[in-house]
Design a protein around this motif. Sequence first.
Motif, PDB file in Angstrom:
ATOM      1  N   UNK A 183      16.855  37.513  22.071  1.00  0.00           N
ATOM      2  CA  UNK A 183      16.585  38.715  22.850  1.00  0.00           C
ATOM      3  C   UNK A 183      17.390  39.911  22.395  1.00  0.00           C
ATOM      4  N   UNK A 184      17.670  39.957  21.099  1.00  0.00           N
ATOM      5  CA  UNK A 184      18.450  41.062  20.554  1.00  0.00           C
ATOM      6  C   UNK A 184      17.505  42.126  20.011  1.00  0.00           C
ATOM      7  N   UNK A 185      17.804  43.372  20.351  1.00  0.00           N
ATOM      8  CA  UNK A 185      16.995  44.460  19.798  1.00  0.00           C
ATOM      9  C   UNK A 185      17.335  44.642  18.330  1.00  0.00           C
ATOM     10  N   UNK A 206      18.471  49.838  25.472  1.00  0.00           N
ATOM     11  CA  UNK A 206      19.676  49.388  24.785  1.00  0.00           C
ATOM     12  C   UNK A 206      20.305  50.535  24.023  1.00  0.00           C
ATOM     13  N   UNK A 207      19.431  51.271  23.353  1.00  0.00           N
ATOM     14  CA  UNK A 207      19.926  52.388  22.552  1.00  0.00           C
ATOM     15  C   UNK A 207      19.125  53.623  22.925  1.00  0.00           C
ATOM     16  N   UNK A 216      15.567  46.675  25.396  1.00  0.00           N
ATOM     17  CA  UNK A 216      16.182  45.363  25.157  1.00  0.00           C
ATOM     18  C   UNK A 216      15.198  44.443  24.453  1.00  0.00           C
ATOM     19  N   UNK A 217      15.643  43.791  23.416  1.00  0.00           N
ATOM     20  CA  UNK A 217      14.839  42.803  22.710  1.00  0.00           C
ATOM     21  C   UNK A 217      13.750  43.383  21.827  1.00  0.00           C
ATOM     22  N   UNK A 269      23.495  51.204  25.797  1.00  0.00           N
ATOM     23  CA  UNK A 269      23.411  50.582  27.110  1.00  0.00           C
ATOM     24  C   UNK A 269      23.684  51.585  28.225  1.00  0.00           C
ATOM     25  N   UNK A 270      23.227  52.802  28.011  1.00  0.00           N
ATOM     26  CA  UNK A 270      23.401  53.809  29.046  1.00  0.00           C
ATOM     27  C   UNK A 270      24.783  54.441  29.096  1.00  0.00           C
ATOM     28  N   UNK A 271      25.678  53.988  28.241  1.00  0.00           N
ATOM     29  CA  UNK A 271      27.042  54.540  28.223  1.00  0.00           C
ATOM     30  C   UNK A 271      27.273  55.245  26.890  1.00  0.00           C
TER      31      UNK A 271
END
Lengths: 225, 411
Positions: free
Chosen positions: A197-199, A13-14, A42-43, A77-79
């Motif tokens: 499911x939030x990191x 995610x990050x 993630x999560x 998110x990879x961006x």
Amino acid sequence: MPATALNPASSSVLSADGLRKTYLSGVQRLQVLSDVSLEVAAGESVSIRGESGSGKSTLINLLAGLDAPDVGRLLWFGQPATPDRRAEFLGIVFQSFYLIPEMDALANVLMAARIRGGAGAAERSRARDLLGRVGLAERATHLPAQLSGGERQRVAVARALMNAPKLVLADEPTGNLDERTGDAVIELLLGLCRETGTALVLVTHNVAHAAKCAHQLTLRDGTLC
Amino acid sequence: MPWPIYLALKQLFPTGRRFPFFTLISITGVALGVMLLVISISVMGGFQHEIRKMIVDTQGEVQVRGEGLIADPAAVLAALAQVPGVAAATPFAEGVALIEHERKPAYPGIQGIDLARIEAVAPLGRFVRVGSLDDLDDDTVILSSQLAAGLGARLGSRIEVYSPLLLEKMKNDEVMLPRELTVVGLFEVGHQQLDSSLVLVTLRTMQDLYGLGPAVHGVNVRIAPGADPDAVARAVNETMLRAHRVQARSWIEANEDFLFVLQLEKNMIFFLLTFIIVVAAFSVASSLLIAVVRKTREIGLLGALGAKPRQVAACFCCQGLFIGVAGTAAGVALGFVFLHFRNDMIRIFTQLTGSEEVLARFYQFSRLPAHTAREDIVLIIVCAVVISTLAGLLPAWRAARLKPVEALRSE
Ligand SMILES: Nc1ncnc2c1ncn2[C@@H]1O[C@H](COP(=O)(O)OP(=O)(O)OP(=O)(O)O)[C@@H](O)[C@H]1O
Ligand SMILES: [Mg+2]
């Protein structure tokens, strides 16, 4: 999100790599972060501890894209992280609650949705639902001034989760609360993140709070360990 | 609703607060300025309107004059009737005369009017307060009210008229008797000069007194409703200048200097009073600036939630805009309420100060005229709203410049 589906790093995610931050005040240079790298899946929940002045808030601001690092790379998110993705990608909880005093609790939670793009019936019911989950269903029409510190922070937590972010950054969310209230807010934050499911990246001084996270890191001498 | 507008409204009208002081005071400031502008411009417009109406009602919109005399008025009238935009026309002869009533002399202007045609051009009958225009014939006269008062003449009084021609002949030792005319009416237009020194007689009397024969001095023209006086005057000149050797001038052209001064006065008042709105806008700007400083941390939070600087700026601009719109609306409404009750208010004021007579004597009116032109109101509204919105610009710029990190850090 098709772009991320194509990206091999999408489970992350990050992703922060080699972040450095130096403050200049006059002729004095203060290197707060020298080389910080961090991956959050993630999560996943990550706690960061560190002495006062070690640069935790500085790091959170960098991760949130509110401040730019001198060097280093930050991906959401990879961006690449850009300000216009912020509303959608992450929620932030600060030590101070920063609620808008002219609006009631519900409107404060909805503000996140408004800034992201609009508050329709769906957002409205989600905001009510979130207020219910932080135990403030009855207080939706109360102004911040009519809420206690713990209640205000719970409103802020609901606001951070409003846009169903992939990541929540929390900078000492219990710093202004007494111990019992603080414990409750942390339970709530961790519980809600796990459920959705939030990191979570949680900055805290409290060892017990830190221990509740899956990964525990410490910021020392400008790096995470 | 875009969120900057929503937030602007929330900040002006916070949930659960019935009297947001900052908002009310800011709106009141703008409203007072706008109200004053509306009232002043309407009263100025009222004077302008009255004066225009008086000019047009006494001499028509276009006046046609010959190089010297118009020797054949019937031909000119017939030709005028063919010009598009001309609704009616009436010939006149004018001059000065020495008049005497019980050994009291006066030298008023004297105007000979064509009774058959005058009413279609200039509704003089309306200005005859005592007696009637219908009673005017070749042996009678209508005096302006103040002139009559000065001479001590009343209805039925007989006055003697000496024309320049008569005086000329008397110089040559001819024995001439003055023309004796009976007063059958007193008129009052509401204009100092006309009311103190004008005498109306029939055209024929005037032609007699001046020895004009069938000739006249000019023709007053009433134009069709909606026609442009200047255009009609031009049309008259194009078709008749050569053939009849007459020249037409619209009342606007004839009174150009006077109208210009009137308009200049109105513009000056507009300009000066606009500064009241500017001052109100400054106070709005400073209040909004204080709000930006006070709300620095919340502005930082908006950034942290993903707000763009220009959206934050828009929020403060909108506050200026809303204050401007609400203040302008209130000001226009208050202005109209005042204008509606203006004469009652003036009556109360003059009764309190005992200055009724003074007002009537020096200003020649006891009722305040008011005429609100739509374009003036539009101009006031646009100015007030634009100025108030500009007042939001500086605070907006300050707010947009705040960096979220620094804003959140500020204590
Ligand atoms: N804008 C700035 N200009 C100069 N120095 C700064 C600035 N912001 C932070 N610092 C310095 O950077 C260091 C780290 O600050 P930071 O706020 O990140 O610490 P922290 O770990 O969050 O501390 P705390 O636990 O007390 O919140 C501090 O020494 C601080 O003085
Ligand atoms: Mg800190």
